[in-house]
Design a protein around this motif. Sequence first.
Motif, PDB file in Angstrom:
ATOM      1  N   GLY A 189       0.791  -1.214   0.000  1.00 41.96           N
ATOM      2  CA  GLY A 189       0.000   0.000   0.000  1.00 41.96           C
ATOM      3  C   GLY A 189       0.827   1.269   0.000  1.00 41.96           C
ATOM      4  O   GLY A 189       0.263   2.372  -0.094  1.00 41.96           O
ATOM      5  N   TYR A 190       2.142   1.138   0.098  1.00 44.15           N
ATOM      6  CA  TYR A 190       3.014   2.312   0.142  1.00 44.15           C
ATOM      7  C   TYR A 190       3.661   2.593  -1.213  1.00 44.15           C
ATOM      8  O   TYR A 190       4.634   3.344  -1.299  1.00 44.15           O
ATOM      9  CB  TYR A 190       4.100   2.124   1.205  1.00 44.15           C
ATOM     10  N   ASN A 191       3.125   2.022  -2.279  1.00 46.89           N
ATOM     11  CA  ASN A 191       3.713   2.237  -3.594  1.00 46.89           C
ATOM     12  C   ASN A 191       3.620   3.684  -4.054  1.00 46.89           C
ATOM     13  O   ASN A 191       4.386   4.116  -4.922  1.00 46.89           O
ATOM     14  CB  ASN A 191       3.044   1.329  -4.635  1.00 46.89           C
ATOM     15  N   ALA A 192       2.689   4.441  -3.476  1.00 45.15           N
ATOM     16  CA  ALA A 192       2.547   5.853  -3.844  1.00 45.15           C
ATOM     17  C   ALA A 192       3.190   6.783  -2.825  1.00 45.15           C
ATOM     18  O   ALA A 192       3.091   8.010  -2.959  1.00 45.15           O
ATOM     19  CB  ALA A 192       1.068   6.199  -4.000  1.00 45.15           C
ATOM     20  N   ALA A 193       3.859   6.223  -1.820  1.00 47.59           N
ATOM     21  CA  ALA A 193       4.436   7.052  -0.759  1.00 47.59           C
ATOM     22  C   ALA A 193       5.795   7.606  -1.174  1.00 47.59           C
ATOM     23  O   ALA A 193       6.482   7.065  -2.048  1.00 47.59           O
ATOM     24  CB  ALA A 193       4.582   6.227   0.520  1.00 47.59           C
ATOM     25  N   ASP A 194       6.167   8.697  -0.523  1.00 44.57           N
ATOM     26  CA  ASP A 194       7.505   9.261  -0.674  1.00 44.57           C
ATOM     27  C   ASP A 194       8.374   8.780   0.488  1.00 44.57           C
ATOM     28  O   ASP A 194       7.934   8.796   1.641  1.00 44.57           O
ATOM     29  CB  ASP A 194       7.467  10.795  -0.666  1.00 44.57           C
ATOM     30  N   PHE A 195       9.593   8.366   0.178  1.00 46.07           N
ATOM     31  CA  PHE A 195      10.569   7.957   1.187  1.00 46.07           C
ATOM     32  C   PHE A 195      11.795   8.853   1.059  1.00 46.07           C
ATOM     33  O   PHE A 195      12.051   9.439   0.002  1.00 46.07           O
ATOM     34  CB  PHE A 195      10.972   6.489   0.990  1.00 46.07           C
ATOM     35  N   ILE A 196      12.552   8.937   2.146  1.00 48.06           N
ATOM     36  CA  ILE A 196      13.764   9.756   2.150  1.00 48.06           C
ATOM     37  C   ILE A 196      14.959   8.821   2.211  1.00 48.06           C
ATOM     38  O   ILE A 196      15.164   8.126   3.217  1.00 48.06           O
ATOM     39  CB  ILE A 196      13.762  10.746   3.327  1.00 48.06           C
ATOM     40  N   GLU A 197      15.742   8.786   1.137  1.00 47.14           N
ATOM     41  CA  GLU A 197      16.907   7.914   1.053  1.00 47.14           C
ATOM     42  C   GLU A 197      18.032   8.467   1.927  1.00 47.14           C
ATOM     43  O   GLU A 197      18.155   9.679   2.112  1.00 47.14           O
ATOM     44  CB  GLU A 197      17.374   7.789  -0.399  1.00 47.14           C
ATOM     45  N   ALA A 218      11.132   6.798  -8.269  1.00 47.17           N
ATOM     46  CA  ALA A 218      10.069   7.799  -8.125  1.00 47.17           C
ATOM     47  C   ALA A 218       9.579   7.904  -6.687  1.00 47.17           C
ATOM     48  O   ALA A 218       9.021   8.936  -6.295  1.00 47.17           O
ATOM     49  CB  ALA A 218       8.900   7.452  -9.047  1.00 47.17           C
ATOM     50  N   ASN A 219       9.777   6.869  -5.898  1.00 49.70           N
ATOM     51  CA  ASN A 219       9.366   6.896  -4.486  1.00 49.70           C
ATOM     52  C   ASN A 219      10.380   7.600  -3.596  1.00 49.70           C
ATOM     53  O   ASN A 219      10.145   7.737  -2.388  1.00 49.70           O
ATOM     54  CB  ASN A 219       9.159   5.481  -3.962  1.00 49.70           C
ATOM     55  N   PHE A 220      11.509   8.029  -4.157  1.00 54.68           N
ATOM     56  CA  PHE A 220      12.575   8.648  -3.359  1.00 54.68           C
ATOM     57  C   PHE A 220      12.929  10.021  -3.936  1.00 54.68           C
ATOM     58  O   PHE A 220      13.976  10.201  -4.566  1.00 54.68           O
ATOM     59  CB  PHE A 220      13.812   7.742  -3.319  1.00 54.68           C
ATOM     60  N   PRO A 221      12.031  10.996  -3.733  1.00 53.89           N
ATOM     61  CA  PRO A 221      12.313  12.336  -4.264  1.00 53.89           C
ATOM     62  C   PRO A 221      13.402  13.075  -3.490  1.00 53.89           C
ATOM     63  O   PRO A 221      13.878  14.112  -3.946  1.00 53.89           O
ATOM     64  CB  PRO A 221      10.972  13.048  -4.128  1.00 53.89           C
ATOM     65  N   TYR A 222      13.798  12.551  -2.320  1.00 51.31           N
ATOM     66  CA  TYR A 222      14.815  13.209  -1.493  1.00 51.31           C
ATOM     67  C   TYR A 222      15.901  12.204  -1.116  1.00 51.31           C
ATOM     68  O   TYR A 222      15.629  11.029  -0.883  1.00 51.31           O
ATOM     69  CB  TYR A 222      14.211  13.771  -0.200  1.00 51.31           C
ATOM     70  N   ARG A 223      17.121  12.700  -1.062  1.00 53.54           N
ATOM     71  CA  ARG A 223      18.241  11.911  -0.556  1.00 53.54           C
ATOM     72  C   ARG A 223      19.046  12.803   0.380  1.00 53.54           C
ATOM     73  O   ARG A 223      19.323  13.952   0.061  1.00 53.54           O
ATOM     74  CB  ARG A 223      19.139  11.413  -1.693  1.00 53.54           C
ATOM     75  N   CYS A 224      19.401  12.260   1.536  1.00 58.41           N
ATOM     76  CA  CYS A 224      20.149  13.050   2.516  1.00 58.41           C
ATOM     77  C   CYS A 224      21.030  12.123   3.334  1.00 58.41           C
ATOM     78  O   CYS A 224      20.554  11.153   3.920  1.00 58.41           O
ATOM     79  CB  CYS A 224      19.189  13.813   3.432  1.00 58.41           C
ATOM     80  N   MET A 233      12.993  16.349   7.989  1.00 53.01           N
ATOM     81  CA  MET A 233      12.133  16.235   6.806  1.00 53.01           C
ATOM     82  C   MET A 233      10.946  15.315   7.100  1.00 53.01           C
ATOM     83  O   MET A 233       9.813  15.594   6.684  1.00 53.01           O
ATOM     84  CB  MET A 233      12.947  15.722   5.620  1.00 53.01           C
ATOM     85  N   VAL A 234      11.195  14.225   7.821  1.00 51.78           N
ATOM     86  CA  VAL A 234      10.105  13.339   8.220  1.00 51.78           C
ATOM     87  C   VAL A 234       9.124  14.092   9.118  1.00 51.78           C
ATOM     88  O   VAL A 234       7.900  14.004   8.941  1.00 51.78           O
ATOM     89  CB  VAL A 234      10.656  12.091   8.934  1.00 51.78           C
ATOM     90  N   ARG A 235       9.656  14.828  10.082  1.00 53.05           N
ATOM     91  CA  ARG A 235       8.814  15.572  11.016  1.00 53.05           C
ATOM     92  C   ARG A 235       7.978  16.642  10.317  1.00 53.05           C
ATOM     93  O   ARG A 235       6.926  17.035  10.815  1.00 53.05           O
ATOM     94  CB  ARG A 235       9.677  16.207  12.104  1.00 53.05           C
ATOM     95  N   LYS A 236       8.441  17.114   9.176  1.00 45.17           N
ATOM     96  CA  LYS A 236       7.705  18.134   8.411  1.00 45.17           C
ATOM     97  C   LYS A 236       6.692  17.508   7.460  1.00 45.17           C
ATOM     98  O   LYS A 236       6.071  18.203   6.649  1.00 45.17           O
ATOM     99  CB  LYS A 236       8.691  18.995   7.616  1.00 45.17           C
ATOM    100  N   GLY A 237       6.529  16.180   7.526  1.00 46.38           N
ATOM    101  CA  GLY A 237       5.527  15.528   6.696  1.00 46.38           C
ATOM    102  C   GLY A 237       5.925  15.364   5.249  1.00 46.38           C
ATOM    103  O   GLY A 237       5.061  15.263   4.370  1.00 46.38           O
ATOM    104  N   MET A 238       7.231  15.293   4.982  1.00 42.41           N
ATOM    105  CA  MET A 238       7.704  15.195   3.605  1.00 42.41           C
ATOM    106  C   MET A 238       7.824  13.755   3.126  1.00 42.41           C
ATOM    107  O   MET A 238       8.090  13.513   1.946  1.00 42.41           O
ATOM    108  CB  MET A 238       9.048  15.906   3.471  1.00 42.41           C
ATOM    109  N   GLY A 239       7.662  12.779   4.019  1.00 43.47           N
ATOM    110  CA  GLY A 239       7.763  11.396   3.594  1.00 43.47           C
ATOM    111  C   GLY A 239       8.074  10.476   4.754  1.00 43.47           C
ATOM    112  O   GLY A 239       7.989  10.865   5.926  1.00 43.47           O
ATOM    113  N   VAL A 240       8.446   9.245   4.409  1.00 45.33           N
ATOM    114  CA  VAL A 240       8.741   8.206   5.384  1.00 45.33           C
ATOM    115  C   VAL A 240      10.253   8.070   5.515  1.00 45.33           C
ATOM    116  O   VAL A 240      10.980   8.066   4.514  1.00 45.33           O
ATOM    117  CB  VAL A 240       8.133   6.853   4.942  1.00 45.33           C
TER     118      VAL A 240
END
Length: 295
Positions: A189-197, A218-224, A233-240
């Motif tokens: 169910g998380y195929n549409a979610a954003d994750f932070i690499e 496409a599920n990883f719009p951010y890398r840090c 970024m997680v706390r700001k609701g930007m992804g998992v």
Amino acid sequence: MDWRSVTFDWNRARAFLVTAEEGSLSAAARALKLAQPTLGRQVEALEAELGVALFERSGRGLRLTPSGHELLEHARLMGEGARALSLAAWGQTEALEGEVAISASDAYASYLLPPILKRLHAAEPRIRIEIVVSNDLSDLSRREADIAVRNVRPTEPDLIARKVRDAMARLYATPAYLDRLGRPGLAAGYNAADFIEIDANNSLMRLLNTQGFSLDQANFPYRCRNFTVMWEMVRKGMGVGILDDRIGDADETVERAVPGFEPIAFPIWLVAHRDIARSRRLRVVFDALADGFSA
């Protein structure tokens, strides 16, 4: 020959050693925190003193001459001796005062160390702590830190280590973000979610796909590579994101994501030089860290 009659400038030998190890004067100057012309003069003075050429220029760097190769091992032995002398002198005290440098990752330095160090300061106020924030392994033999918090056991023979716990890394997101996703109960169910690499090798994506996820770039719009920034970024609701559950579970702004996700276990080691046995100050700090991380 009586060694007491020999005059020798260790600074020049150190300049030669570090230049040989770094491969250029500019890199060696940065490592030694010296001006490059000053370092160059020290190397030239050693060549004049010994009567041999130690380096020849090669492109943008330096290459050891045959004489330089022959003398390099002697310089390394001198360097080890100088470090051993420094460590022994540093450790020969029973006073519970002075500075102790602790190396830790950004997440542990930000979230787990402060309460431990606060308790330590209340008990031993004359001990001063320097926190060396680094996600790379600090070189304890070169005194980049006195004690390191690591996730791998050291292999160097001059280091000691104590495993203080097995930590668990879990997935987290804000309640609002999970609500937008519809709070799916399965990884699919998380195929549409954003994750932070968390690194450049897509390690989180590969890890999650072994646990039933079907994620792509496409599920990883951010890398840090900085865990503290990732967590904000997680706390700001930007992804998992993924983090040690001692940090994640204590944060009221987020909650565990993906019910049934198998947490990732990883060890926490405290590492120090063997000469810690000679310093009561270092032993006290080491034990306080061990108690804090294992609690």
